[in-house]
Motif scaffolding. Sequence first.
Motif, PDB file in Angstrom:
ATOM      1  N   TYR A  85       6.272  -0.541   2.996  1.00 37.83           N
ATOM      2  CA  TYR A  85       7.210   0.515   2.608  1.00 37.83           C
ATOM      3  C   TYR A  85       6.745   1.235   1.343  1.00 37.83           C
ATOM      4  CZ  TYR A  85      11.511   2.612   0.789  1.00 37.83           C
ATOM      5  OH  TYR A  85      12.438   3.485   0.267  1.00 37.83           O
ATOM      6  N   TYR A  86       6.352   0.467   0.334  1.00 46.46           N
ATOM      7  CA  TYR A  86       5.956   1.084  -0.931  1.00 46.46           C
ATOM      8  C   TYR A  86       4.574   1.737  -0.848  1.00 46.46           C
ATOM      9  CZ  TYR A  86       9.976  -0.444  -3.589  1.00 46.46           C
ATOM     10  OH  TYR A  86      11.253  -0.593  -4.066  1.00 46.46           O
ATOM     11  N   MET A  87       3.705   1.237  -0.004  1.00 46.86           N
ATOM     12  CA  MET A  87       2.421   1.916   0.185  1.00 46.86           C
ATOM     13  C   MET A  87       2.625   3.275   0.841  1.00 46.86           C
ATOM     14  SD  MET A  87      -0.515  -0.888   1.138  1.00 46.86           S
ATOM     15  CE  MET A  87       0.286  -1.402   2.660  1.00 46.86           C
ATOM     16  N   GLN A  88       3.546   3.351   1.790  1.00 48.69           N
ATOM     17  CA  GLN A  88       3.846   4.636   2.417  1.00 48.69           C
ATOM     18  C   GLN A  88       4.413   5.619   1.400  1.00 48.69           C
ATOM     19  OE1 GLN A  88       6.464   3.512   5.612  1.00 48.69           O
ATOM     20  NE2 GLN A  88       4.790   3.051   7.029  1.00 48.69           N
ATOM     21  N   ARG A  89       5.313   5.147   0.562  1.00 48.81           N
ATOM     22  CA  ARG A  89       5.888   6.025  -0.463  1.00 48.81           C
ATOM     23  C   ARG A  89       4.846   6.412  -1.513  1.00 48.81           C
ATOM     24  NH1 ARG A  89      11.623   4.715  -2.857  1.00 48.81           N
ATOM     25  NH2 ARG A  89      11.167   6.841  -3.540  1.00 48.81           N
ATOM     26  N   TYR A  90       3.921   5.504  -1.775  1.00 42.54           N
ATOM     27  CA  TYR A  90       2.885   5.765  -2.779  1.00 42.54           C
ATOM     28  C   TYR A  90       1.925   6.859  -2.323  1.00 42.54           C
ATOM     29  CZ  TYR A  90      -0.928   4.700  -6.061  1.00 42.54           C
ATOM     30  OH  TYR A  90      -1.909   4.776  -7.020  1.00 42.54           O
TER      31      TYR A  90
END
Length: 227
Positions: A85-90
């Motif tokens: 999830y956070y890699m996608q947002r990053y």
Amino acid sequence: EDKVQARWRLAAVFALTLGTTGISVAFNFLGRDFYNALANKDQEQFMKQLLYYLGGFAGGIPVFVLRDYAKDTLSLRWRSWMTTYYMQRYLENRTFYKIQSQSTIDNPDQRIVDDLSAFTGTALAFSLTLFNAAIDLISFSNILFGIYPPLFVVLLVYSIGGTAISIFLGKELVNLNFLQEKKEADFRYGLVRVRENAESIAFYGGEENEMQMLVQRFRSAFQNLTV
């Protein structure tokens, strides 16, 4: 679908934790009867309680192992979901570039790798610890109160007082640990920078400057631990 499975897994972990507490209470009574038979030199009752004890170990230990396995599996799956999830947002909307250019977050790579791992593992373990402590308090209170009521009161006051002191003394460690993570990440980034720019550093003879920078960052991290 993933949320439903995660909730079922979480419910299973709490159910297994509740089961381990029940097993601990049962072992408490088994231990009482076992040592009473031993003290009374009652061979028949001793052998009977010994069989109960062995049966309890055979049936109880797998429950403890299964609980730990379910907890660790849930923690890994939670970390996997949060990391994705956070890699996608990053990476979406050039967020990585905005963070780097504006310096809004230090060491985002370390946050994704280390902090998410620590958060998922610690949050789950802390929740289970609180749940287990509450169940143990309820389960063993009747036993202690039945043995000697003043002892129960003393132990309760001791536990509450010890917890309050631990919270008071440990609250400063939160900021200290956060700062340590930041300094360790800066030091690690310096080492990665040397590896990624190895050719340029070797060509321009920048080893001494890089060494000074790395030593400075390491000393900063080391001194934070010795405060």
